[in-house]
Design a protein around this motif. Structure first.
Motif, short mmCIF file in Angstrom:
data_model
loop_
_atom_site.label_atom_id
_atom_site.label_comp_id
_atom_site.label_asym_id
_atom_site.label_seq_id
_atom_site.Cartn_x
_atom_site.Cartn_y
_atom_site.Cartn_z
N MET A 29 0.82 -1.18 0.00
CA MET A 29 0.00 0.00 0.00
C MET A 29 0.87 1.26 0.00
O MET A 29 0.51 2.25 -0.57
CB MET A 29 -0.92 0.00 1.21
N ALA A 30 2.02 1.19 0.65
CA ALA A 30 2.91 2.34 0.70
C ALA A 30 3.45 2.66 -0.69
O ALA A 30 3.70 3.82 -1.00
CB ALA A 30 4.06 2.07 1.66
N ASP A 31 3.61 1.65 -1.54
CA ASP A 31 4.12 1.90 -2.89
C ASP A 31 3.14 2.69 -3.74
O ASP A 31 3.53 3.49 -4.57
CB ASP A 31 4.44 0.56 -3.59
N LYS A 32 1.85 2.49 -3.53
CA LYS A 32 0.84 3.20 -4.31
C LYS A 32 0.77 4.67 -3.91
O LYS A 32 0.41 5.52 -4.71
CB LYS A 32 -0.53 2.56 -4.13
N ASP A 33 1.08 4.96 -2.66
CA ASP A 33 1.01 6.33 -2.18
C ASP A 33 2.17 7.19 -2.68
O ASP A 33 2.04 8.40 -2.77
CB ASP A 33 0.98 6.36 -0.65
N LYS A 34 3.29 6.56 -3.00
CA LYS A 34 4.44 7.31 -3.48
C LYS A 34 4.26 7.68 -4.94
O LYS A 34 3.83 6.87 -5.74
CB LYS A 34 5.72 6.48 -3.32
N LYS A 35 4.58 8.93 -5.26
CA LYS A 35 4.49 9.37 -6.65
C LYS A 35 5.80 9.01 -7.35
O LYS A 35 6.88 9.15 -6.78
CB LYS A 35 4.26 10.87 -6.73
N LYS A 36 5.67 8.58 -8.59
CA LYS A 36 6.86 8.27 -9.36
C LYS A 36 7.48 9.59 -9.82
O LYS A 36 6.81 10.44 -10.37
CB LYS A 36 6.51 7.43 -10.59
N SER A 37 8.76 9.75 -9.60
CA SER A 37 9.43 10.95 -10.06
C SER A 37 10.09 10.64 -11.40
O SER A 37 10.78 9.63 -11.54
CB SER A 37 10.46 11.44 -9.04
N VAL A 38 9.83 11.49 -12.36
CA VAL A 38 10.39 11.31 -13.70
C VAL A 38 11.24 12.53 -13.99
O VAL A 38 10.80 13.66 -13.84
CB VAL A 38 9.26 11.18 -14.75
N ASP A 39 12.44 12.28 -14.45
CA ASP A 39 13.31 13.42 -14.76
C ASP A 39 12.79 14.13 -16.01
O ASP A 39 12.09 13.53 -16.83
CB ASP A 39 14.76 12.95 -14.94
N PRO A 40 13.12 15.40 -16.19
CA PRO A 40 12.59 16.20 -17.31
C PRO A 40 12.93 15.62 -18.69
O PRO A 40 12.11 15.69 -19.60
CB PRO A 40 13.25 17.56 -17.11
N VAL A 41 14.10 15.04 -18.84
CA VAL A 41 14.48 14.49 -20.15
C VAL A 41 13.57 13.33 -20.52
O VAL A 41 13.07 13.23 -21.64
CB VAL A 41 15.97 14.06 -20.14
N THR A 42 13.32 12.44 -19.57
CA THR A 42 12.43 11.30 -19.82
C THR A 42 11.01 11.80 -20.11
O THR A 42 10.35 11.30 -21.02
CB THR A 42 12.41 10.37 -18.60
N PHE A 43 10.59 12.81 -19.38
CA PHE A 43 9.25 13.37 -19.60
C PHE A 43 9.12 13.91 -21.02
O PHE A 43 8.14 13.65 -21.71
CB PHE A 43 8.98 14.48 -18.57
N VAL A 44 10.10 14.68 -21.47
CA VAL A 44 10.05 15.27 -22.82
C VAL A 44 10.03 14.16 -23.87
O VAL A 44 9.29 14.23 -24.85
CB VAL A 44 11.24 16.24 -23.04
N ARG A 45 10.82 13.12 -23.68
CA ARG A 45 10.82 11.99 -24.63
C ARG A 45 9.47 11.30 -24.67
O ARG A 45 8.99 10.92 -25.74
CB ARG A 45 11.91 11.00 -24.25
N GLN A 46 8.85 11.14 -23.52
CA GLN A 46 7.53 10.51 -23.47
C GLN A 46 6.48 11.39 -24.17
O GLN A 46 5.61 10.88 -24.88
CB GLN A 46 7.12 10.24 -22.03
N VAL A 47 6.56 12.70 -23.98
CA VAL A 47 5.64 13.62 -24.62
C VAL A 47 5.81 13.56 -26.14
O VAL A 47 4.82 13.51 -26.90
CB VAL A 47 5.83 15.06 -24.10
N GLU A 48 7.05 13.54 -26.61
CA GLU A 48 7.31 13.45 -28.04
C GLU A 48 6.77 12.14 -28.61
O GLU A 48 6.18 12.11 -29.70
CB GLU A 48 8.80 13.57 -28.33
N ALA A 49 6.95 11.05 -27.89
CA ALA A 49 6.46 9.75 -28.34
C ALA A 49 4.94 9.76 -28.45
O ALA A 49 4.38 9.23 -29.43
CB ALA A 49 6.93 8.65 -27.40
N GLU A 50 4.27 10.35 -27.48
CA GLU A 50 2.81 10.43 -27.54
C GLU A 50 2.36 11.35 -28.67
O GLU A 50 1.36 11.09 -29.33
CB GLU A 50 2.25 10.94 -26.20
N GLY A 51 3.10 12.42 -28.91
CA GLY A 51 2.76 13.35 -30.00
C GLY A 51 2.84 12.68 -31.36
O GLY A 51 2.07 13.00 -32.27
N ARG A 52 3.76 11.75 -31.52
CA ARG A 52 3.89 11.03 -32.79
C ARG A 52 2.71 10.09 -33.03
O ARG A 52 2.42 9.72 -34.15
CB ARG A 52 5.19 10.26 -32.85
N LYS A 53 2.03 9.67 -31.96
CA LYS A 53 0.90 8.75 -32.09
C LYS A 53 -0.38 9.45 -32.52
O LYS A 53 -1.33 8.80 -32.94
CB LYS A 53 0.64 8.05 -30.74
N VAL A 54 -0.41 10.77 -32.42
CA VAL A 54 -1.62 11.53 -32.72
C VAL A 54 -1.89 11.51 -34.22
O VAL A 54 -0.98 11.68 -35.03
CB VAL A 54 -1.49 12.99 -32.22
#
Length: 71
Positions: A1-26
């Motif tokens: 249960m403690a694992d669900k309460d913790k937010k996953k921290s994503v570094d900005p570079v990974t976030f930008v890559r994920q956003v770009e990947a989602e943008g290509r799917k549109v």
């Protein structure tokens, strides 16, 4: 249960890559589809405006006839 309460921290570079990947799917609409949709929205807006104007005029006439105002 403690694992669900913790937010996953994503570094900005990974976030930008994920956003770009989602943008290509549109799937983007073509310019002709966009123009066609815009024309349809304008036409429907005009039709709704005319309907509401006529309904308002008819209701106004009926109210004036019932109340005897404006005669």
């Amino acid at each position: 249960m403690a694992d669900k309460d913790k937010k996953k921290s994503v570094d900005p570079v990974t976030f930008v890559r994920q956003v770009e990947a989602e943008g290509r799917k549109v799937t983007w609409t073509s310019p002709s589809e966009t123009i066609q949709a815009t024309i349809m929205v304008v036409i429907m807006s005009i039709l709704v405006a005319l309907f509401l104007f006529m309904a308002d005029q008819i209701i106004g006439v009926l109210i004036r006839m019932l109340t005897g105002l404006g005669a």
